[in-house]
Design an enzyme around this catalytic site. Structure first.
Site, PDB file in Angstrom:
ATOM      1  CE  LYS A  78      -1.725  -1.233   3.953  1.00  0.00           C
ATOM      2  NZ  LYS A  78      -1.177  -2.248   4.246  1.00  0.00           N
ATOM      3  NE  ARG A 109      -4.272  -0.965  10.106  1.00  0.00           N
ATOM      4  CZ  ARG A 109      -3.373  -0.347   9.385  1.00  0.00           C
ATOM      5  NH1 ARG A 109      -3.545   0.656   8.959  1.00  0.00           N
ATOM      6  NH2 ARG A 109      -2.237  -1.177   9.513  1.00  0.00           N
ATOM      7  NE  ARG A 132       7.943  -1.900   6.037  1.00  0.00           N
ATOM      8  CZ  ARG A 132       6.645  -2.043   6.250  1.00  0.00           C
ATOM      9  NH1 ARG A 132       6.031  -1.493   5.182  1.00  0.00           N
ATOM     10  NH2 ARG A 132       6.170  -2.556   7.421  1.00  0.00           N
ATOM     11  NE  ARG A 167       6.410  -0.236  10.007  1.00  0.00           N
ATOM     12  CZ  ARG A 167       5.219  -0.211   9.382  1.00  0.00           C
ATOM     13  NH1 ARG A 167       5.152   0.409   8.350  1.00  0.00           N
ATOM     14  NH2 ARG A 167       4.178  -0.855   9.782  1.00  0.00           N
ATOM     15  NE  ARG A 177       2.452  -4.659  11.277  1.00  0.00           N
ATOM     16  CZ  ARG A 177       3.543  -4.861  10.221  1.00  0.00           C
ATOM     17  NH1 ARG A 177       4.730  -5.100  10.842  1.00  0.00           N
ATOM     18  NH2 ARG A 177       3.437  -3.881   9.193  1.00  0.00           N
TER      19      ARG A 177
HETATM   20  P1  AP5 Z   1       4.761  -1.521   1.943  1.00  0.00           P
HETATM   21  O1  AP5 Z   1       4.230  -0.830   0.651  1.00  0.00           O
HETATM   22  O2  AP5 Z   1       5.474  -0.988   2.668  1.00  0.00           O
HETATM   23  O3  AP5 Z   1       3.541  -2.374   2.451  1.00  0.00           O
HETATM   24  P2  AP5 Z   1       2.346  -1.728   3.234  1.00  0.00           P
HETATM   25  O4  AP5 Z   1       1.237  -2.438   2.719  1.00  0.00           O
HETATM   26  O5  AP5 Z   1       2.360  -0.340   3.370  1.00  0.00           O
HETATM   27  O6  AP5 Z   1       2.540  -2.414   4.492  1.00  0.00           O
HETATM   28  P3  AP5 Z   1       2.709  -1.736   6.256  1.00  0.00           P
HETATM   29  O7  AP5 Z   1       3.733  -2.833   7.042  1.00  0.00           O
HETATM   30  O8  AP5 Z   1       3.069  -0.222   6.021  1.00  0.00           O
HETATM   31  O9  AP5 Z   1       1.157  -1.962   6.433  1.00  0.00           O
HETATM   32  P4  AP5 Z   1       0.743  -1.990   7.910  1.00  0.00           P
HETATM   33  O10 AP5 Z   1      -0.859  -1.803   7.418  1.00  0.00           O
HETATM   34  O11 AP5 Z   1       1.044  -2.901   8.844  1.00  0.00           O
HETATM   35  O12 AP5 Z   1       1.278  -0.616   8.630  1.00  0.00           O
HETATM   36  P5  AP5 Z   1       0.995   0.773   8.885  1.00  0.00           P
HETATM   37  O13 AP5 Z   1       1.921   1.775   8.774  1.00  0.00           O
HETATM   38  O14 AP5 Z   1      -0.208   1.050   8.119  1.00  0.00           O
HETATM   39  O15 AP5 Z   1       5.742  -2.763   1.322  1.00  0.00           O
HETATM   40  C1  AP5 Z   1       6.261  -3.707   2.287  1.00  0.00           C
HETATM   41  C2  AP5 Z   1       7.638  -4.298   1.604  1.00  0.00           C
HETATM   42  O16 AP5 Z   1       7.308  -4.948   0.446  1.00  0.00           O
HETATM   43  C3  AP5 Z   1       8.519  -3.064   1.261  1.00  0.00           C
HETATM   44  O17 AP5 Z   1       9.769  -3.508   1.416  1.00  0.00           O
HETATM   45  C4  AP5 Z   1       8.306  -3.085  -0.319  1.00  0.00           C
HETATM   46  O18 AP5 Z   1       9.533  -2.498  -0.896  1.00  0.00           O
HETATM   47  C5  AP5 Z   1       8.141  -4.562  -0.913  1.00  0.00           C
HETATM   48  N1  AP5 Z   1       7.065  -4.696  -1.881  1.00  0.00           N
HETATM   49  C6  AP5 Z   1       5.877  -3.585  -1.925  1.00  0.00           C
HETATM   50  N2  AP5 Z   1       5.431  -4.183  -3.025  1.00  0.00           N
HETATM   51  C7  AP5 Z   1       5.958  -5.179  -3.534  1.00  0.00           C
HETATM   52  C8  AP5 Z   1       5.888  -6.109  -4.774  1.00  0.00           C
HETATM   53  N3  AP5 Z   1       4.690  -5.844  -5.563  1.00  0.00           N
HETATM   54  N4  AP5 Z   1       6.681  -7.469  -4.840  1.00  0.00           N
HETATM   55  C9  AP5 Z   1       7.568  -7.267  -3.999  1.00  0.00           C
HETATM   56  N5  AP5 Z   1       7.767  -6.292  -2.934  1.00  0.00           N
HETATM   57  C10 AP5 Z   1       7.126  -5.653  -2.652  1.00  0.00           C
HETATM   58  O19 AP5 Z   1       0.378   0.714  10.486  1.00  0.00           O
HETATM   59  C11 AP5 Z   1       1.388   0.392  11.358  1.00  0.00           C
HETATM   60  C12 AP5 Z   1       0.521   0.523  12.843  1.00  0.00           C
HETATM   61  O20 AP5 Z   1      -0.024   1.665  13.134  1.00  0.00           O
HETATM   62  C13 AP5 Z   1      -0.486  -0.638  12.903  1.00  0.00           C
HETATM   63  O21 AP5 Z   1      -0.242  -2.087  13.331  1.00  0.00           O
HETATM   64  C14 AP5 Z   1      -1.656  -0.042  14.099  1.00  0.00           C
HETATM   65  O22 AP5 Z   1      -0.752  -0.368  15.131  1.00  0.00           O
HETATM   66  C15 AP5 Z   1      -1.211   1.350  13.661  1.00  0.00           C
HETATM   67  N6  AP5 Z   1      -2.377   1.981  12.884  1.00  0.00           N
HETATM   68  C16 AP5 Z   1      -2.236   2.638  11.441  1.00  0.00           C
HETATM   69  N7  AP5 Z   1      -3.465   2.582  10.919  1.00  0.00           N
HETATM   70  C17 AP5 Z   1      -4.317   2.472  11.930  1.00  0.00           C
HETATM   71  C18 AP5 Z   1      -5.783   2.735  11.937  1.00  0.00           C
HETATM   72  N8  AP5 Z   1      -6.517   3.117  10.689  1.00  0.00           N
HETATM   73  N9  AP5 Z   1      -6.398   2.158  13.070  1.00  0.00           N
HETATM   74  C19 AP5 Z   1      -5.587   1.506  14.030  1.00  0.00           C
HETATM   75  N10 AP5 Z   1      -4.500   1.499  14.130  1.00  0.00           N
HETATM   76  C20 AP5 Z   1      -3.551   2.151  13.200  1.00  0.00           C
HETATM   77 MG    MG Z   2       2.626   1.101   4.769  1.00  0.00          MG
END
Ligand code: AP5
Ligand code: MG
Length: 222
Positions: A13, A85, A123, A156, A167
Site C-alpha cells: 500500500k 481499518r 523492508r 520498523r 499484525r
Molecule cells: P509496503 O508498501 O511498505 O507495504 P504496506 O502495505 O504499506 O505495509 P505496512 O506494513 O506499512 O502496513 P501496515 O498496515 O501493517 O502498517 P501501517 O504503517 O499502516 O511494502 C512492504 C515491503 O514489500 C517493502 O519493503 C516493499 O519494498 C516491498 N514490496 C511492495 N510491493 C511489492 C511487490 N509488488 N513485490 C515485491 N515487493 C514489494 O500501520 C502500522 C501500525 O499503526 C498498525 O499496526 C497500528 O498499530 C497502527 N495503525 C495504523 N493505521 C491505523 C488505523 N487506521 N487504525 C488503528 N491503528 C492503526
Molecule cells: Mg505502509
C-alpha cells in the site's frame, strides 16, 4: 475521487501510494506514518499509540477518528493508506465524506499471505518521508541509504517476526471484514489488484483499474 488502499501489512500500500503521489499529484495520507511521527516526537497521541503499535495491535478507533478529521478537511484528492481499518472507522469515514460531498473507491491489494513475512522482514524505510525499500525486491541505489536524501534507512520496530504474526492476525479479524463492507456489486465501491505481481505491474493494474472505472485523477498523466 479519493482512493482507499485496503490490504494486509506488507501488501504494498505504502509503496504504491508514493508512486501515485509522484505521478498523479495525489496526496498520500498514511495513518501509520502519521502515528510513527507522533511517536518519534513524543506527542500525547504518540505516547498513547506507542504501546499498541509496538505489539502489532490497532490503535483505538476514537483516537484514529479524531486524528483523521482535520486531515480529511483539507482540499484535494487523497490516497488513504491504512484507514479505515475497522468497520467503525469505515462508518466514520463515510459520514465525513458524505458531509463534504466527496466520493471514494476502495482498492483491495489481493496478496498471498505467504509472501508478506519476507516483504516485511526485508523492508528498510526512510523514516522522515515514509519511503520504503526492500533488500531483494526494491533495493536502494546504495545499501541502507535513501535514494533521494542520502540519509540512512532504518527498520520498523513492528517488523519483527512475532509482531508481524500479530499484525496479520489483527488484519484478519479487524480489517478483512471491510472487504464485505466495500465489495457491494450494486455500487461498485471496490476494485482488486493482484498485489503479488512485481511493483511496476501492480502500478499498471492500479492505473488501469482506477481510470478503467471512470474515476478521474488530478495532476499530470503517467
Ligand atoms: P509496503 O508498501 O511498505 O507495504 P504496506 O502495505 O504499506 O505495509 P505496512 O506494513 O506499512 O502496513 P501496515 O498496515 O501493517 O502498517 P501501517 O504503517 O499502516 O511494502 C512492504 C515491503 O514489500 C517493502 O519493503 C516493499 O519494498 C516491498 N514490496 C511492495 N510491493 C511489492 C511487490 N509488488 N513485490 C515485491 N515487493 C514489494 O500501520 C502500522 C501500525 O499503526 C498498525 O499496526 C497500528 O498499530 C497502527 N495503525 C495504523 N493505521 C491505523 C488505523 N487506521 N487504525 C488503528 N491503528 C492503526
Ligand atoms: Mg505502509
Amino acid at each position: 475521487m479519493n482512493l482507499i488502499f485496503l490490504g494486509p501489512p506488507g501488501a504494498g500500500k505504502g509503496t504504491q501510494a508514493k508512486i501515485l503521489e509522484e505521478r498523479f499529484g495525489y496526496r498520500q495520507i498514511s495513518t501509520g506514518d502519521i502515528l510513527r511521527t507522533n511517536v518519534r516526537e513524543g506527542t500525547p497521541l504518540g505516547v498513547e499509540a506507542k504501546g499498541f503499535m509496538e505489539r502489532g495491535a490497532l490503535v483505538p478507533d476514537d483516537l484514529i477518528i479524531r486524528m483523521m478529521e482535520p486531515v480529511l478537511d483539507q482540499p484535494g484528492d487523497v490516497i488513504l493508506d491504512g484507514f479505515p481499518r475497522t468497520v467503525a472507522q469505515a462508518h466514520a469515514l463515510d459520514d465525513l465524506l458524505a458531509r463534504k460531498k466527496k466520493s471514494s473507491v476502495a482498492i483491495l491489494f489481493d496478496v498471498d499471505p505467504e509472501a508478506l513475512t519476507e516483504r516485511l522482514t526485508g523492508r528498510w524505510t526512510h523514516a522522515p518521508s515514509g519511503r520504503t525499500y526492500h533488500v531483494r525486491f526494491n533495493p536502494p541505489k546504495t545499501d541502507l541509504v535513501d535514494d533521494v536524501t542520502g540519509e540512512p534507512l532504518t527498520q520498523r520496530p513492528d517488523d519483527k517476526v512475532e509482531t508481524i504474526r500479530t499484525r496479520l492476525a489483527v488484519y484478519q479479524t479487524e480489517t478483512a471484514p471491510l472487504i464485505g463492507y466495500y465489495d457491494d456489486p450494486a455500487d461498485a465501491r471496490m476494485v482488486r489488484v493482484d498485489a503479488l505481481a512485481p511493483i511496476d505491474v501492480v502500478t499498471r493494474q492500479l492505473v488501469a483499474s482506477v481510470t478503467g472505472n471512470g474515476f478521474s485523477h488530478s495532476g499530470k498523466p503517467a
